[in-house]
Design a protein around this motif. Structure first.
Motif, PDB file in Angstrom:
ATOM      1  N   LEU A 145     -42.010  28.546 -25.958  1.00 60.58           N
ATOM      2  CA  LEU A 145     -40.834  28.205 -26.996  1.00 60.58           C
ATOM      3  C   LEU A 145     -40.572  29.452 -27.467  1.00 60.58           C
ATOM      4  O   LEU A 145     -41.379  30.415 -27.880  1.00 60.58           O
ATOM      5  N   PRO A 146     -39.353  29.700 -28.199  1.00 63.07           N
ATOM      6  CA  PRO A 146     -38.795  30.822 -28.852  1.00 63.07           C
ATOM      7  C   PRO A 146     -39.781  30.912 -30.169  1.00 63.07           C
ATOM      8  O   PRO A 146     -40.255  30.053 -30.645  1.00 63.07           O
ATOM      9  N   ALA A 147     -40.096  32.083 -30.740  1.00 58.96           N
ATOM     10  CA  ALA A 147     -41.251  32.434 -31.657  1.00 58.96           C
ATOM     11  C   ALA A 147     -40.945  31.730 -32.850  1.00 58.96           C
ATOM     12  O   ALA A 147     -41.708  31.057 -33.696  1.00 58.96           O
ATOM     13  N   ASP A 148     -39.601  31.437 -33.196  1.00 56.56           N
ATOM     14  CA  ASP A 148     -39.294  30.966 -34.483  1.00 56.56           C
ATOM     15  C   ASP A 148     -39.398  29.364 -34.692  1.00 56.56           C
ATOM     16  O   ASP A 148     -39.759  28.745 -35.697  1.00 56.56           O
ATOM     17  N   LEU A 149     -39.910  28.664 -33.293  1.00 60.79           N
ATOM     18  CA  LEU A 149     -40.172  27.420 -33.301  1.00 60.79           C
ATOM     19  C   LEU A 149     -41.420  27.045 -33.296  1.00 60.79           C
ATOM     20  O   LEU A 149     -41.883  25.797 -33.508  1.00 60.79           O
ATOM     21  N   VAL A 150     -42.270  28.069 -33.231  1.00 57.73           N
ATOM     22  CA  VAL A 150     -43.785  27.715 -32.743  1.00 57.73           C
ATOM     23  C   VAL A 150     -44.366  28.202 -34.401  1.00 57.73           C
ATOM     24  O   VAL A 150     -44.278  29.146 -35.040  1.00 57.73           O
ATOM     25  N   THR A 151     -45.352  27.127 -34.690  1.00 56.00           N
ATOM     26  CA  THR A 151     -46.155  27.361 -35.989  1.00 56.00           C
ATOM     27  C   THR A 151     -47.564  27.548 -35.614  1.00 56.00           C
ATOM     28  O   THR A 151     -48.239  26.813 -34.824  1.00 56.00           O
ATOM     29  N   PRO A 152     -47.709  29.010 -36.118  1.00 53.77           N
ATOM     30  CA  PRO A 152     -49.279  29.269 -35.451  1.00 53.77           C
ATOM     31  C   PRO A 152     -50.243  28.602 -36.270  1.00 53.77           C
ATOM     32  O   PRO A 152     -50.296  28.248 -37.355  1.00 53.77           O
ATOM     33  N   PRO A 153     -51.099  28.401 -35.524  1.00 53.91           N
ATOM     34  CA  PRO A 153     -52.376  27.498 -36.118  1.00 53.91           C
ATOM     35  C   PRO A 153     -53.084  28.374 -37.170  1.00 53.91           C
ATOM     36  O   PRO A 153     -53.264  29.876 -36.869  1.00 53.91           O
ATOM     37  N   PRO A 154     -53.548  28.048 -38.050  1.00 51.60           N
ATOM     38  CA  PRO A 154     -54.198  28.700 -39.302  1.00 51.60           C
ATOM     39  C   PRO A 154     -55.535  29.291 -38.658  1.00 51.60           C
ATOM     40  O   PRO A 154     -56.067  28.790 -37.936  1.00 51.60           O
ATOM     41  N   PRO A 155     -55.762  30.702 -39.010  1.00 48.06           N
ATOM     42  CA  PRO A 155     -57.098  31.542 -38.475  1.00 48.06           C
ATOM     43  C   PRO A 155     -58.347  30.669 -38.925  1.00 48.06           C
ATOM     44  O   PRO A 155     -58.280  30.092 -39.931  1.00 48.06           O
ATOM     45  N   VAL A 156     -59.223  30.546 -37.929  1.00 46.03           N
ATOM     46  CA  VAL A 156     -60.714  30.161 -38.527  1.00 46.03           C
ATOM     47  C   VAL A 156     -61.092  30.765 -39.506  1.00 46.03           C
ATOM     48  O   VAL A 156     -61.172  32.176 -39.331  1.00 46.03           O
ATOM     49  N   PRO A 157     -61.514  30.478 -40.451  1.00 42.20           N
ATOM     50  CA  PRO A 157     -62.111  31.216 -41.789  1.00 42.20           C
ATOM     51  C   PRO A 157     -63.236  32.078 -41.033  1.00 42.20           C
ATOM     52  O   PRO A 157     -63.910  31.546 -40.249  1.00 42.20           O
TER      53      PRO A 157
END
Length: 311
Positions: A145-157
């Motif tokens: 998908l286009p980058a602006d439609l993707v919510t990156p998952p939060p990084p693992v602490p």
């Protein structure tokens, strides 16, 4: 050099035997309870209203509750949703093996006969209510998908995944997905799913789960080719569960990882289906030693040692 490698191989075999004997002793002391070591994830990063990622239109009514529930249940990172065709139109695709969520669209329509009646006699037309069902997929379930439609998952602490485990998982090339509240390996689609480390009451136990599923991963036909076709509760399924958990035990020990959940707790819960076979755990330990060796051979420091032993 060769003698050092041979000694190292014997040391590992001795370690596996020691762990097997310890687990057998714990099992003989009585069947142990199994408690799932993780809870529910803290929730999605985006708590806004669900929306159609292609049109930007917000969902309403019962669909809000349906989609919120799916986000919390599966640990999705965002509230963007698409139909299969919308994902394709945007240049992406729904990832193979993903399951959609059904939403509903309520509307009314006026039959042609009713339109003619109104045109002839006047008055208000009688509309008929209807519900139409759609299957939608979260943007987390799509690729390309286009980058602006993707919510990156939060990084693992930092610090929750130990570096030696991270190095091994990366070296194997296994497809490991973080999220949701279930841990499993999909043989048909060849990927591993485990809850995020933050979901665990004690994050150290994430490693036991991840390496258990990685143990199943070794049984794929392109790897060690074990029979993974057993249905839940069957003897074959129970045997594979023993192999995976013993693989986890051996690999954890080899990497210096000490979970607080005992491997015997999990194994005890599966021995019930194998009561008629007092050698089951011994055979599982033998298969697990091959699986653990297979995994550990991916680490750079182990490759030369593994090649020497094979020769």
């Amino acid at each position: 050099m060769a003698s050092d490698r041979a000694s190292s191989g014997k040391d590992r075999t001795s370690l596996y035997a020691e762990i097997t004997n310890r687990i057998i002793a714990e099992l003989e002391a009585g069947r142990l309870p199994w408690v799932q070591p993780w809870g529910r994830a803290d929730g999605p990063g985006d708590l806004g209203l669900p929306r159609n990622a292609a049109t930007g239109r917000r969902y309403s009514g019962i669909n809000v509750l349906i989609l919120w529930g799916a986000v919390f249940r599966h640990g999705f990172s965002g509230q963007g949703w698409l139909t299969f065709r919308q994902a394709l139109a945007l240049g992406g695709t729904v990832r193979k093996g993903e399951h959609g969520t059904t939403v509903v669209y309520a509307d009314r329509f006026i039959p042609e006969e009713e339109r003619r009646r109104v045109a002839r006699d006047g008055g208000e037309p009688g509309a008929i209510p209807f519900l139409k069902r759609f299957t939608v997929f979260n943007s987390d379930q799509c690729d390309g998908l286009p980058a602006d439609l993707v919510t990156p998952p939060p990084p693992v602490p930092e610090g929750l995944i130990l570096p030696q485990a991270e190095e091994l998982i990366r070296a194997t090339g296994a497809s490991l997905r973080l999220g949701g509240d279930q841990a499993f390996y999909s043989p048909g689609l060849d990927y591993i799913q485990v809850p995020r480390p933050e979901s665990y009451f004690e994050p150290i136990n994430w490693h036991r789960t991840a390496l258990h599923e990685l143990g199943h991963w070794t049984g794929h036909p392109t790897r060690l080719n074990r029979n993974l076709s057993g249905s839940y509760g069957s003897k074959l399924y129970g045997q594979e569960e023993l192999v995976a958990e013993m693989t986890s035990a051996f690999t954890c020990a080899s990497l210096g990882i000490v979970p607080t959940v005992r491997h015997a707790d999990y194994i005890g819960s599966w021995l019930e289906v194998l009561r008629d076979d007092d050698r089951a755990i011994i055979r599982a330990a033998s298969a697990a030693s091959k699986a653990a060796d297979y995994l550990l051979a991916f680490l750079p420091a182990r490759r030369g040692e593994s090649d020497s032993e094979a020769a």
